[in-house]
Design a protein around this motif. Structure first.
Motif, PDB file in Angstrom:
ATOM      1  N   THR A   1     123.117  42.004 -24.392  1.00 45.33           N
ATOM      2  CA  THR A   1     124.472  42.138 -23.865  1.00 45.33           C
ATOM      3  C   THR A   1     124.735  41.160 -22.736  1.00 45.33           C
ATOM      4  OG1 THR A   1     123.834  43.824 -22.240  1.00 45.33           O
ATOM      5  CG2 THR A   1     124.446  44.586 -24.447  1.00 45.33           C
ATOM      6  N   ASP A   2     123.689  40.516 -22.250  1.00 44.20           N
ATOM      7  CA  ASP A   2     123.810  39.544 -21.157  1.00 44.20           C
ATOM      8  C   ASP A   2     123.676  38.142 -21.738  1.00 44.20           C
ATOM      9  OD1 ASP A   2     123.681  37.944 -18.968  1.00 44.20           O
ATOM     10  OD2 ASP A   2     121.925  38.904 -18.070  1.00 44.20           O
ATOM     11  N   ASP A   3     124.785  37.401 -21.776  1.00 47.21           N
ATOM     12  CA  ASP A   3     124.804  36.092 -22.427  1.00 47.21           C
ATOM     13  C   ASP A   3     123.766  35.145 -21.844  1.00 47.21           C
ATOM     14  OD1 ASP A   3     126.197  34.218 -24.308  1.00 47.21           O
ATOM     15  OD2 ASP A   3     126.496  33.132 -22.425  1.00 47.21           O
ATOM     16  N   SER A   4     123.582  35.149 -20.532  1.00 41.50           N
ATOM     17  CA  SER A   4     122.683  34.191 -19.894  1.00 41.50           C
ATOM     18  C   SER A   4     121.216  34.494 -20.171  1.00 41.50           C
ATOM     19  CB  SER A   4     122.926  34.166 -18.384  1.00 41.50           C
ATOM     20  OG  SER A   4     122.642  35.442 -17.812  1.00 41.50           O
ATOM     21  N   SER A   5     120.886  35.767 -20.473  1.00 42.10           N
ATOM     22  CA  SER A   5     119.479  36.133 -20.644  1.00 42.10           C
ATOM     23  C   SER A   5     118.865  35.494 -21.877  1.00 42.10           C
ATOM     24  CB  SER A   5     119.332  37.657 -20.737  1.00 42.10           C
ATOM     25  OG  SER A   5     119.913  38.143 -21.937  1.00 42.10           O
ATOM     26  N   ASP A   6     119.681  35.120 -22.854  1.00 43.60           N
ATOM     27  CA  ASP A   6     119.162  34.536 -24.086  1.00 43.60           C
ATOM     28  C   ASP A   6     118.757  33.075 -23.930  1.00 43.60           C
ATOM     29  OD1 ASP A   6     121.601  36.428 -25.779  1.00 43.60           O
ATOM     30  OD2 ASP A   6     119.456  36.771 -25.848  1.00 43.60           O
ATOM     31  N   MET A   7     118.975  32.481 -22.763  1.00 43.70           N
ATOM     32  CA  MET A   7     118.757  31.066 -22.583  1.00 43.70           C
ATOM     33  C   MET A   7     117.406  30.725 -21.981  1.00 43.70           C
ATOM     34  SD  MET A   7     121.383  29.834 -23.980  1.00 43.70           S
ATOM     35  CE  MET A   7     121.460  31.309 -25.026  1.00 43.70           C
ATOM     36  N   SER A   8     116.459  31.654 -21.991  1.00 41.97           N
ATOM     37  CA  SER A   8     115.126  31.368 -21.482  1.00 41.97           C
ATOM     38  C   SER A   8     114.457  30.320 -22.365  1.00 41.97           C
ATOM     39  CB  SER A   8     114.279  32.646 -21.466  1.00 41.97           C
ATOM     40  OG  SER A   8     114.050  33.090 -22.793  1.00 41.97           O
ATOM     41  N   PRO A   9     113.465  29.604 -21.855  1.00 43.64           N
ATOM     42  CA  PRO A   9     112.838  28.529 -22.633  1.00 43.64           C
ATOM     43  C   PRO A   9     112.243  28.977 -23.961  1.00 43.64           C
ATOM     44  CG  PRO A   9     112.230  28.364 -20.323  1.00 43.64           C
ATOM     45  CD  PRO A   9     112.957  29.665 -20.479  1.00 43.64           C
ATOM     46  N   ILE A  10     111.823  30.256 -24.059  1.00 42.91           N
ATOM     47  CA  ILE A  10     111.226  30.713 -25.309  1.00 42.91           C
ATOM     48  C   ILE A  10     112.234  31.410 -26.205  1.00 42.91           C
ATOM     49  CG2 ILE A  10     108.922  30.943 -24.316  1.00 42.91           C
ATOM     50  CD1 ILE A  10     109.385  33.951 -24.145  1.00 42.91           C
ATOM     51  N   SER A  11     113.506  31.387 -25.833  1.00 43.88           N
ATOM     52  CA  SER A  11     114.540  31.975 -26.670  1.00 43.88           C
ATOM     53  C   SER A  11     114.695  31.181 -27.956  1.00 43.88           C
ATOM     54  CB  SER A  11     115.871  31.983 -25.915  1.00 43.88           C
ATOM     55  OG  SER A  11     116.951  32.188 -26.808  1.00 43.88           O
ATOM     56  N   THR A  12     114.921  31.877 -29.071  1.00 39.08           N
ATOM     57  CA  THR A  12     115.147  31.178 -30.331  1.00 39.08           C
ATOM     58  C   THR A  12     116.426  30.350 -30.280  1.00 39.08           C
ATOM     59  OG1 THR A  12     116.165  33.200 -31.194  1.00 39.08           O
ATOM     60  CG2 THR A  12     113.862  32.779 -31.781  1.00 39.08           C
ATOM     61  N   TYR A  13     117.372  30.741 -29.431  1.00 38.82           N
ATOM     62  CA  TYR A  13     118.582  29.938 -29.281  1.00 38.82           C
ATOM     63  C   TYR A  13     118.231  28.533 -28.793  1.00 38.82           C
ATOM     64  CZ  TYR A  13     121.391  34.205 -29.744  1.00 38.82           C
ATOM     65  OH  TYR A  13     121.974  35.354 -30.207  1.00 38.82           O
TER      66      TYR A  13
END
Length: 297
Positions: A251-263
Motif C-alpha cells: 500500500t506504500d508506493d515508495s516501499s516497492d523501490m528497494s534495490p531488491i524489488s522486482t520493480y
C-alpha cells in the motif's frame, strides 16, 4: 669468383625470405591460441562456437537506464508503446493467449519458423496454433510431471526449465517452490541446433524464472538476442513471496523501490531490451501481473 659469391649471397637471401614467410604463415595459423577466453567460456569449460559477436565482450552495448522512483512510473512504461503493430493477432486461448505481431517486419514464413515456448502448465493452445501454421515449436515445462515427448508433428515437449544455470533449481512462487531440472538459454539453443537460427517468437511464462533468463542473456550471451524477432513475457513484478523482499508494504508506493524489488530489477531489463533494439508494442494486465511483448526492429 666474385660472380660465384654473388650467387651464393642471392641463394642465402632467398632462403632467409622463405624462412620469414613460413614463420608468418605459421603465426597466423596458430595465433588464435593466444586469444583471451571470456570468463563465461572459462567457467563452462570450453570456448563457445566461433561467431561474430559485435555486442558482447569488449563490444557491449552502452545503455542509459533512468532511475525508477515509483510504481506509477513503472506502470507508465507499459502505456507508451514504442512500435505500433498494424496486424496484431492472438494465438491461444484462456491463460495461454498471447499477442503476436504479423507485420512484415516480423513476417513468419510457414514451414520455416521457429518458436520457443517456456511455461505450458498443460495449456497447449498457443503452442498448437503455431504448430498448425507449420512452425517448429519447442515447448518447455519441468513442473507438469510429463516426460520429453513429441506432442505433434511440429510440437516437441521437454521436461526442462529456463534459468541462469545448468542443473537443479527451485522453480515456482510462494508455497509452490520445488526442485526441477533447468538449463541456460545458450545451452538449450545448442541442444536444439538453433544457435544461429532466427527465433521468430520466444514466450516466457515461467513464474519469475524470467529474471534468471534476462540476467544470463544480458550479462553473458547478449549476442543471442539479435536472432530473436519477438519476446513475450508474463512479468511477475511486485512479487512479495518466498525468496524475495517480503517486508514491502504494497500500500506504500515508495516501499516497492528497494534495490531488491522486482520493480527495480525489471525496470533495468526493460531498458536493456530497448538498447538491444527491442521495442514494446503490446502490454496488458493479466490478473496481478503484466504481459508484455517486444519486437526486434
Amino acid at each position: 669468383m666474385f660472380r660465384n659469391t654473388k650467387m651464393r649471397l642471392g641463394g642465402v637471401n632467398i632462403l632467409l625470405l622463405t624462412i620469414v614467410i613460413s614463420l608468418i604463415v605459421l603465426y597466423r595459423s596458430t595465433s588464435y591460441c593466444l586469444c583471451k577466453v571470456s570468463p563465461v567460456e572459462e567457467a563452462f569449460g570450453q570456448p563457445m562456437k566461433s561467431q561474430p559477436r559485435p555486442d558482447s565482450g569488449e563490444h557491449r552495448v552502452t545503455c542509459h537506464i533512468p532511475g525508477l522512483e515509483s510504481r506509477k512510473q513503472f506502470y507508465q512504461y507499459f502505456t507508451e508503446k514504442e512500435y505500433k503493430c498494424e496486424n496484431l493477432r492472438w494465438f491461444g486461448s484462456r491463460d495461454g493467449r498471447k499477442a503476436v505481431c504479423m507485420d512484415m517486419e516480423f513476417y513468419l514464413v510457414p514451414q520455416d519458423c521457429h518458436v520457443l515456448s517456456f511455461g505450458i502448465n498443460n495449456e497447449w493452445s498457443f503452442d498448437d496454433k503455431f504448430g498448425a501454421m507449420g512452425c517448429k515449436v519447442y515447448s518447455f515445462d519441468p513442473t507438469m510431471g510429463k516426460a520429453d515427448h513429441q506432442r505433434s508433428q511440429n510440437v516437441q515437449f521437454f521436461r526442462l526449465g529456463i534459468s541462469n544455470i545448468k542443473g537443479q533449481r527451485k522453480v515456482g512462487m510462494g508455497s509452490r517452490f520445488d526442485f526441477f531440472e533447468v538449463d541456460r538459454y545458450v545451452n538449450i539453443l545448442e541442444r536444439l541446433g538453433l544457435t544461429n537460427t532466427t527465433i521468430d517468437y520466444l514466450k516466457l511464462d515461467v513464474e519469475l524464472s524470467e529474471l534468471e533468463f534476462f540476467q544470463d542473456v544480458f550479462r553473458n550471451t547478449p549476442h543471442l538476442l539479435r536472432n530473436i524477432k519477438q519476446i513475450a513475457v508474463e512479468l511477475h513484478h511486485g512479487y512479495h513471496g518466498k525468496g524475495l523482499n517480503k517486508t514491502e508494504d504494497i500500500t506504500d508506493d515508495s516501499s516497492d523501490m528497494s534495490p531488491i524489488s522486482t520493480y527495480q530489477i525489471f525496470w533495468q531489463y526493460f531498458h536493456e531490451l530497448r538498447c538491444h533494439g527491442f521495442k514494446l508494442f503490446h502490454a496488458r494486465r493479466n490478473g496481478r501481473w503484466t504481459e508484455a511483448v517486444w519486437g526486434n526492429i
